[in-house]
Scaffold this motif. Structure first.
Motif, PDB file in Angstrom:
ATOM      1  N   ASN A   1      -5.762   3.270  -2.799  1.00 48.39           N
ATOM      2  CA  ASN A   1      -5.914   1.863  -3.167  1.00 48.39           C
ATOM      3  C   ASN A   1      -4.612   1.232  -3.637  1.00 48.39           C
ATOM      4  O   ASN A   1      -4.485   0.008  -3.632  1.00 48.39           O
ATOM      5  CB  ASN A   1      -6.980   1.710  -4.254  1.00 48.39           C
ATOM      6  CG  ASN A   1      -8.380   1.956  -3.722  1.00 48.39           C
ATOM      7  OD1 ASN A   1      -8.568   2.109  -2.522  1.00 48.39           O
ATOM      8  ND2 ASN A   1      -9.350   2.021  -4.614  1.00 48.39           N
ATOM      9  N   GLY A   2      -3.636   2.043  -4.036  1.00 47.81           N
ATOM     10  CA  GLY A   2      -2.360   1.502  -4.500  1.00 47.81           C
ATOM     11  C   GLY A   2      -1.314   1.390  -3.422  1.00 47.81           C
ATOM     12  O   GLY A   2      -0.168   1.009  -3.724  1.00 47.81           O
ATOM     13  N   ILE A   3      -1.663   1.666  -2.163  1.00 45.84           N
ATOM     14  CA  ILE A   3      -0.659   1.626  -1.098  1.00 45.84           C
ATOM     15  C   ILE A   3      -1.229   1.279   0.273  1.00 45.84           C
ATOM     16  O   ILE A   3      -0.509   0.791   1.141  1.00 45.84           O
ATOM     17  CB  ILE A   3       0.097   2.984  -1.029  1.00 45.84           C
ATOM     18  CG1 ILE A   3       1.349   2.890  -0.176  1.00 45.84           C
ATOM     19  CG2 ILE A   3      -0.828   4.105  -0.560  1.00 45.84           C
ATOM     20  CD1 ILE A   3       2.255   4.126  -0.243  1.00 45.84           C
ATOM     21  N   ALA A   4      -2.530   1.493   0.490  1.00 48.40           N
ATOM     22  CA  ALA A   4      -3.102   1.336   1.835  1.00 48.40           C
ATOM     23  C   ALA A   4      -3.089  -0.105   2.315  1.00 48.40           C
ATOM     24  O   ALA A   4      -2.903  -0.357   3.514  1.00 48.40           O
ATOM     25  CB  ALA A   4      -4.529   1.875   1.860  1.00 48.40           C
ATOM     26  N   GLN A   5      -3.280  -1.071   1.415  1.00 46.69           N
ATOM     27  CA  GLN A   5      -3.272  -2.462   1.860  1.00 46.69           C
ATOM     28  C   GLN A   5      -1.910  -2.847   2.423  1.00 46.69           C
ATOM     29  O   GLN A   5      -1.818  -3.540   3.440  1.00 46.69           O
ATOM     30  CB  GLN A   5      -3.665  -3.379   0.703  1.00 46.69           C
ATOM     31  CG  GLN A   5      -5.121  -3.236   0.287  1.00 46.69           C
ATOM     32  CD  GLN A   5      -5.457  -4.070  -0.936  1.00 46.69           C
ATOM     33  OE1 GLN A   5      -4.663  -4.183  -1.870  1.00 46.69           O
ATOM     34  NE2 GLN A   5      -6.632  -4.652  -0.936  1.00 46.69           N
ATOM     35  N   GLY A   6      -0.865  -2.384   1.773  1.00 45.57           N
ATOM     36  CA  GLY A   6       0.474  -2.650   2.293  1.00 45.57           C
ATOM     37  C   GLY A   6       0.694  -1.989   3.637  1.00 45.57           C
ATOM     38  O   GLY A   6       1.264  -2.585   4.560  1.00 45.57           O
ATOM     39  N   TYR A   7       0.230  -0.760   3.769  1.00 47.50           N
ATOM     40  CA  TYR A   7       0.393  -0.037   5.027  1.00 47.50           C
ATOM     41  C   TYR A   7      -0.336  -0.753   6.160  1.00 47.50           C
ATOM     42  O   TYR A   7       0.182  -0.877   7.275  1.00 47.50           O
ATOM     43  CB  TYR A   7      -0.135   1.389   4.874  1.00 47.50           C
ATOM     44  CG  TYR A   7       0.029   2.246   6.106  1.00 47.50           C
ATOM     45  CD1 TYR A   7       1.229   2.902   6.364  1.00 47.50           C
ATOM     46  CD2 TYR A   7      -1.016   2.403   7.012  1.00 47.50           C
ATOM     47  CE1 TYR A   7       1.380   3.693   7.493  1.00 47.50           C
ATOM     48  CE2 TYR A   7      -0.874   3.195   8.134  1.00 47.50           C
ATOM     49  CZ  TYR A   7       0.322   3.838   8.370  1.00 47.50           C
ATOM     50  OH  TYR A   7       0.475   4.611   9.500  1.00 47.50           O
ATOM     51  N   MET A   8      -1.540  -1.254   5.881  1.00 55.41           N
ATOM     52  CA  MET A   8      -2.299  -1.945   6.921  1.00 55.41           C
ATOM     53  C   MET A   8      -1.614  -3.249   7.320  1.00 55.41           C
ATOM     54  O   MET A   8      -1.595  -3.618   8.502  1.00 55.41           O
ATOM     55  CB  MET A   8      -3.734  -2.174   6.464  1.00 55.41           C
ATOM     56  CG  MET A   8      -4.542  -0.881   6.432  1.00 55.41           C
ATOM     57  SD  MET A   8      -6.327  -1.104   6.201  1.00 55.41           S
ATOM     58  CE  MET A   8      -6.372  -1.461   4.463  1.00 55.41           C
ATOM     59  N   SER A   9      -1.033  -3.953   6.354  1.00 58.74           N
ATOM     60  CA  SER A   9      -0.280  -5.159   6.698  1.00 58.74           C
ATOM     61  C   SER A   9       0.903  -4.820   7.595  1.00 58.74           C
ATOM     62  O   SER A   9       1.199  -5.539   8.553  1.00 58.74           O
ATOM     63  CB  SER A   9       0.202  -5.867   5.429  1.00 58.74           C
ATOM     64  OG  SER A   9      -0.875  -6.444   4.722  1.00 58.74           O
ATOM     65  N   ASP A  10       1.582  -3.720   7.306  1.00 57.68           N
ATOM     66  CA  ASP A  10       2.700  -3.285   8.149  1.00 57.68           C
ATOM     67  C   ASP A  10       2.239  -2.944   9.560  1.00 57.68           C
ATOM     68  O   ASP A  10       2.871  -3.339  10.547  1.00 57.68           O
ATOM     69  CB  ASP A  10       3.384  -2.053   7.534  1.00 57.68           C
ATOM     70  CG  ASP A  10       4.284  -2.395   6.375  1.00 57.68           C
ATOM     71  OD1 ASP A  10       4.761  -3.542   6.282  1.00 57.68           O
ATOM     72  OD2 ASP A  10       4.520  -1.496   5.537  1.00 57.68           O
ATOM     73  N   ARG A  11       1.143  -2.217   9.670  1.00 59.46           N
ATOM     74  CA  ARG A  11       0.681  -1.773  10.991  1.00 59.46           C
ATOM     75  C   ARG A  11       0.247  -2.952  11.852  1.00 59.46           C
ATOM     76  O   ARG A  11       0.529  -3.008  13.047  1.00 59.46           O
ATOM     77  CB  ARG A  11      -0.448  -0.764  10.837  1.00 59.46           C
ATOM     78  CG  ARG A  11      -0.016   0.558  10.236  1.00 59.46           C
ATOM     79  CD  ARG A  11       0.788   1.413  11.213  1.00 59.46           C
ATOM     80  NE  ARG A  11      -0.125   2.153  12.078  1.00 59.46           N
ATOM     81  CZ  ARG A  11      -0.282   1.954  13.380  1.00 59.46           C
ATOM     82  NH1 ARG A  11       0.394   1.010  13.997  1.00 59.46           N
ATOM     83  NH2 ARG A  11      -1.124   2.689  14.065  1.00 59.46           N
ATOM     84  N   VAL A  12      -0.460  -3.917  11.254  1.00 62.25           N
ATOM     85  CA  VAL A  12      -0.854  -5.109  12.014  1.00 62.25           C
ATOM     86  C   VAL A  12       0.377  -5.931  12.381  1.00 62.25           C
ATOM     87  O   VAL A  12       0.485  -6.461  13.494  1.00 62.25           O
ATOM     88  CB  VAL A  12      -1.873  -5.937  11.208  1.00 62.25           C
ATOM     89  CG1 VAL A  12      -2.135  -7.284  11.880  1.00 62.25           C
ATOM     90  CG2 VAL A  12      -3.176  -5.179  11.054  1.00 62.25           C
ATOM     91  N   SER A  13       1.334  -6.014  11.461  1.00 64.99           N
ATOM     92  CA  SER A  13       2.576  -6.734  11.735  1.00 64.99           C
ATOM     93  C   SER A  13       3.330  -6.088  12.901  1.00 64.99           C
ATOM     94  O   SER A  13       3.838  -6.777  13.797  1.00 64.99           O
ATOM     95  CB  SER A  13       3.443  -6.750  10.475  1.00 64.99           C
ATOM     96  OG  SER A  13       4.617  -7.491  10.678  1.00 64.99           O
ATOM     97  N   GLU A  14       3.380  -4.751  12.911  1.00 69.74           N
ATOM     98  CA  GLU A  14       4.037  -4.034  14.007  1.00 69.74           C
ATOM     99  C   GLU A  14       3.325  -4.291  15.336  1.00 69.74           C
ATOM    100  O   GLU A  14       3.962  -4.476  16.378  1.00 69.74           O
ATOM    101  CB  GLU A  14       4.045  -2.527  13.711  1.00 69.74           C
ATOM    102  CG  GLU A  14       4.909  -2.115  12.542  1.00 69.74           C
ATOM    103  CD  GLU A  14       4.593  -0.700  12.068  1.00 69.74           C
ATOM    104  OE1 GLU A  14       3.769  -0.014  12.731  1.00 69.74           O
ATOM    105  OE2 GLU A  14       5.163  -0.273  11.047  1.00 69.74           O
ATOM    106  N   LEU A  15       1.999  -4.292  15.286  1.00 73.69           N
ATOM    107  CA  LEU A  15       1.210  -4.535  16.493  1.00 73.69           C
ATOM    108  C   LEU A  15       1.494  -5.923  17.064  1.00 73.69           C
ATOM    109  O   LEU A  15       1.710  -6.090  18.280  1.00 73.69           O
ATOM    110  CB  LEU A  15      -0.274  -4.386  16.170  1.00 73.69           C
ATOM    111  CG  LEU A  15      -1.275  -4.680  17.303  1.00 73.69           C
ATOM    112  CD1 LEU A  15      -1.146  -3.641  18.406  1.00 73.69           C
ATOM    113  CD2 LEU A  15      -2.701  -4.713  16.776  1.00 73.69           C
ATOM    114  N   LEU A  16       1.511  -6.924  16.202  1.00 74.91           N
ATOM    115  CA  LEU A  16       1.791  -8.286  16.660  1.00 74.91           C
ATOM    116  C   LEU A  16       3.195  -8.403  17.243  1.00 74.91           C
ATOM    117  O   LEU A  16       3.401  -9.065  18.270  1.00 74.91           O
ATOM    118  CB  LEU A  16       1.620  -9.263  15.498  1.00 74.91           C
ATOM    119  CG  LEU A  16       0.182  -9.471  15.011  1.00 74.91           C
ATOM    120  CD1 LEU A  16       0.169 -10.246  13.702  1.00 74.91           C
ATOM    121  CD2 LEU A  16      -0.641 -10.198  16.067  1.00 74.91           C
TER     122      LEU A  16
END
Length: 252
Positions: free
Chosen positions: A103-118
């Motif tokens: 919970n202290g890091i996964a939200q950031g990781y998901m934002s990065d992964r979606v950003s990379e995908l876009l």
């Protein structure tokens, strides 16, 4: 990613790890995230530790009251990310009763992964917010994406105004989750003491990735204000904006 990382999904990969104590052939995303979490833990001398989940559960069980001191000491013995073996073949705890929360890091990781995908699909000016914020490009007007950090008292005021270009920002605050509506005990539990850290009203990190910003904002919340600068100096292009519990605004 939600189905991999969420402790609230009983069949998620992280829930299966916590229940069984191991996971064979874990997903590459989980291995990558846990590896990045380990690097942040090492850089913060253990202030960020994904194996803090047993302490979180102890506070949750007691609601608005602090667990007995003996229970905190006993539970702290289950918190040590170095006792989590990480490899592409297997994830496993070395001690029975350990558990992970992302919970202290996964939200950031998901934002990065979606950003990379876009970005791979040709979208080079994007602002992604899946709990923490990642900006690509310099925004519609070329001056950076305009963002504000809210005052931690939920008054609606702004603590700081920013313009982000190819950067990320994450904020941790005690007000994000309390174990009871009227209580002072909150989710930013310091692994070293086993108790909620009360150094800051809020702490925000600007960094090249949302994963790093998210993990650091969580971990640095447990670091004394006078020790922040020496830790931040070890990172490239990382800034901290924090408001201490006494109301002092820090910019590092």
């Amino acid at each position: 990613l939600e189905n991999l990382f969420s402790v609230y999904e009983p069949n998620s990969e992280i829930s299966r790890l916590n229940h069984a104590g191991y996971v064979d052939a874990p997903s590459p995303d989980l291995v990558r995230l846990l590896s990045e979490a380990r690097s942040i833990s090492e850089a913060t001398a253990g202030a960020f530790d994904v194996t803090v989940q047993p302490l979180f559960l102890a506070y949750q069980r007691h609601g608005g009251a602090e667990p007995p001191a003996a229970e905190i000491v006993q539970t702290r013995g289950l918190v040590d990310q170095r006792k989590l073996r990480i490899s592409p073949a297997k994830l496993a705890f070395e001690r029975q009763g350990m558990a992970v929360t992302l919970n202290g890091i996964a939200q950031g990781y998901m934002s990065d992964r979606v950003s990379e995908l876009l970005r791979r699909h040709g979208f080079d000016r994007t602002l992604v917010n899946l709990g923490e914020i990642r900006a690509n490009g310099a925004g519609p007007d070329g001056r950076g994406w305009p963002l504000s950090i809210a005052q931690p008292d939920n008054s609606g005021g702004m603590l700081e105004q920013l313009r982000l270009t190819n950067r990320a920002v994450a904020t941790s605050a005690a007000s994000g989750h309390r174990f009871s509506p009227q209580g002072s005990l909150h989710h930013l539990i310091a692994p070293g003491s086993g108790r909620p850290s009360n150094n800051y009203q809020s702490l925000s990190v600007l960094a090249p990735t949302a994963t790093l910003a998210d993990g650091l904002s969580t971990g640095l919340s447990s670091i004394r204000p006078d020790a922040l600068a020496s830790i931040v100096a070890d990172f490239t292009a990382v800034e901290v904006i924090a408001k201490t519990t006494s109301g002092v605004l820090l910019r590092i």
